[in-house]
Design a protein around this motif. Structure first.
Motif, mmCIF file in Angstrom:
data_model
loop_
_atom_site.group_PDB
_atom_site.id
_atom_site.type_symbol
_atom_site.label_atom_id
_atom_site.label_comp_id
_atom_site.label_asym_id
_atom_site.label_seq_id
_atom_site.Cartn_x
_atom_site.Cartn_y
_atom_site.Cartn_z
ATOM 1 N N ALA A 38 0.841 -1.199 0.000
ATOM 2 C CA ALA A 38 0.000 0.000 0.000
ATOM 3 C C ALA A 38 0.882 1.258 0.000
ATOM 4 C CB ALA A 38 -0.924 -0.008 1.214
ATOM 5 N N ASN A 41 2.579 1.702 -3.437
ATOM 6 C CA ASN A 41 1.650 2.194 -4.460
ATOM 7 C C ASN A 41 0.989 3.511 -4.071
ATOM 8 O OD1 ASN A 41 2.087 -0.071 -6.119
ATOM 9 N ND2 ASN A 41 0.681 -1.280 -4.868
ATOM 10 N N GLN A 42 1.371 4.012 -2.904
ATOM 11 C CA GLN A 42 0.819 5.280 -2.408
ATOM 12 C C GLN A 42 -0.704 5.342 -2.497
ATOM 13 O OE1 GLN A 42 2.314 8.336 -0.850
ATOM 14 N NE2 GLN A 42 3.420 6.503 -0.242
ATOM 15 N N THR A 43 -1.341 4.252 -2.078
ATOM 16 C CA THR A 43 -2.807 4.235 -1.990
ATOM 17 C C THR A 43 -3.233 5.076 -0.788
ATOM 18 O OG1 THR A 43 -2.829 2.330 -0.523
ATOM 19 C CG2 THR A 43 -2.859 1.862 -2.890
ATOM 20 N N ASP A 44 -4.541 5.309 -0.656
ATOM 21 C CA ASP A 44 -5.034 6.073 0.509
ATOM 22 C C ASP A 44 -4.557 5.406 1.797
ATOM 23 O OD1 ASP A 44 -6.242 7.792 -1.171
ATOM 24 O OD2 ASP A 44 -8.267 6.933 -0.969
#
Ligand code: ADP
Length: 190
Positions: A38, A41-44
């Motif tokens: 996460a 991928n720099q997701t929230d």
């Protein structure tokens, strides 16, 4: 069979998990890997948990439990399951048990891979230089070890009280430890 892998950082949880996936076809769920993905991928989710991870702190239960339960719900229930890095708090233990019970499932055993802490710090330093994991920096690693000691004990006690805790000596070669893990699981009836 549903197995929880316990151990301090550097105890070899990840390595043993990989070997078990190969030898016994477990579905491997690692909350550490999920969080690292996460962040990568720099997701929230990644943006929220990055700070905790870099500080060597646990991600709050609410976030971790939600992520894990979603992952469990989307996995094939026919698979043998290997949980690595979860649960790490008694709240997580309870949440997991409750989720499993609603599906008529339960944890079969918690395997605690046991290694002396001085040896762990050595191993982590080596891993830091090989894998370039930011949270393996010696100072942060020490902090993680401090943080984990107490919580691991709580989680180990939780399973011990349910007669599900099995200890595996984590010293020796990767293959030696793997054989010990296998023999413990065989006795348990995998
Ligand atoms: P290690 O066992 O080496 O600490 P992990 O890969 O299991 O490494 O976890 C890396 C980081 O991810 C932890 O330091 C923590 O910030 C976060 N994390 C992983 N699993 C959990 C969990 N069950 N609860 C809270 N935080 C977690």
């Amino acid at each position: 069979m549903i197995v929880v892998l316990l151990g301090l950082i550097g105890a070899g949880k990840g390595t043993q998990a990989k070997m078990l996936v190969e030898s016994n076809d477990f579905l491997h769920i690692s909350t550490g890997d999920m969080f690292r993905d996460a962040v990568k991928n720099q997701t929230d989710l990644g943006k929220i948990v990055e700070g905790y991870m870099n500080d060597g702190a646990l991600v709050p239960d609410e976030i971790t439990i939600k992520m894990l339960l979603e992952r469990l719900a989307s996995s094939q229930s026919s698979n043998d399951l290997l949980l690595d890095g979860f649960p790490r708090t008694t709240a997580q233990c309870d949440a997991l048990d409750n989720a499993l019970v609603t599906n008529n499932l339960e944890i079969d055993c918690a395997l605690n891979i046991d290694v002396d802490e001085n040896i762990l710090l050595d191993r982590i330093a080596k891993r830091a230089s090989i894998e370039n994991r930011q949270d393996d920096d010696p100072e942060i690693a020490k902090q993680r070890l401090e943080n984990q000691r107490t919580t691991l004990q709580e989680v180990a006690n939780y399973y011990d009280q349910k007669n599900k805790l099995l200890k595996v000596d984590g010293l020796g070669s990767v293959e030696e430890v793997h054989q010990r893990v296998l023999s413990v699981l065989e006795k348990k009836g995998s």
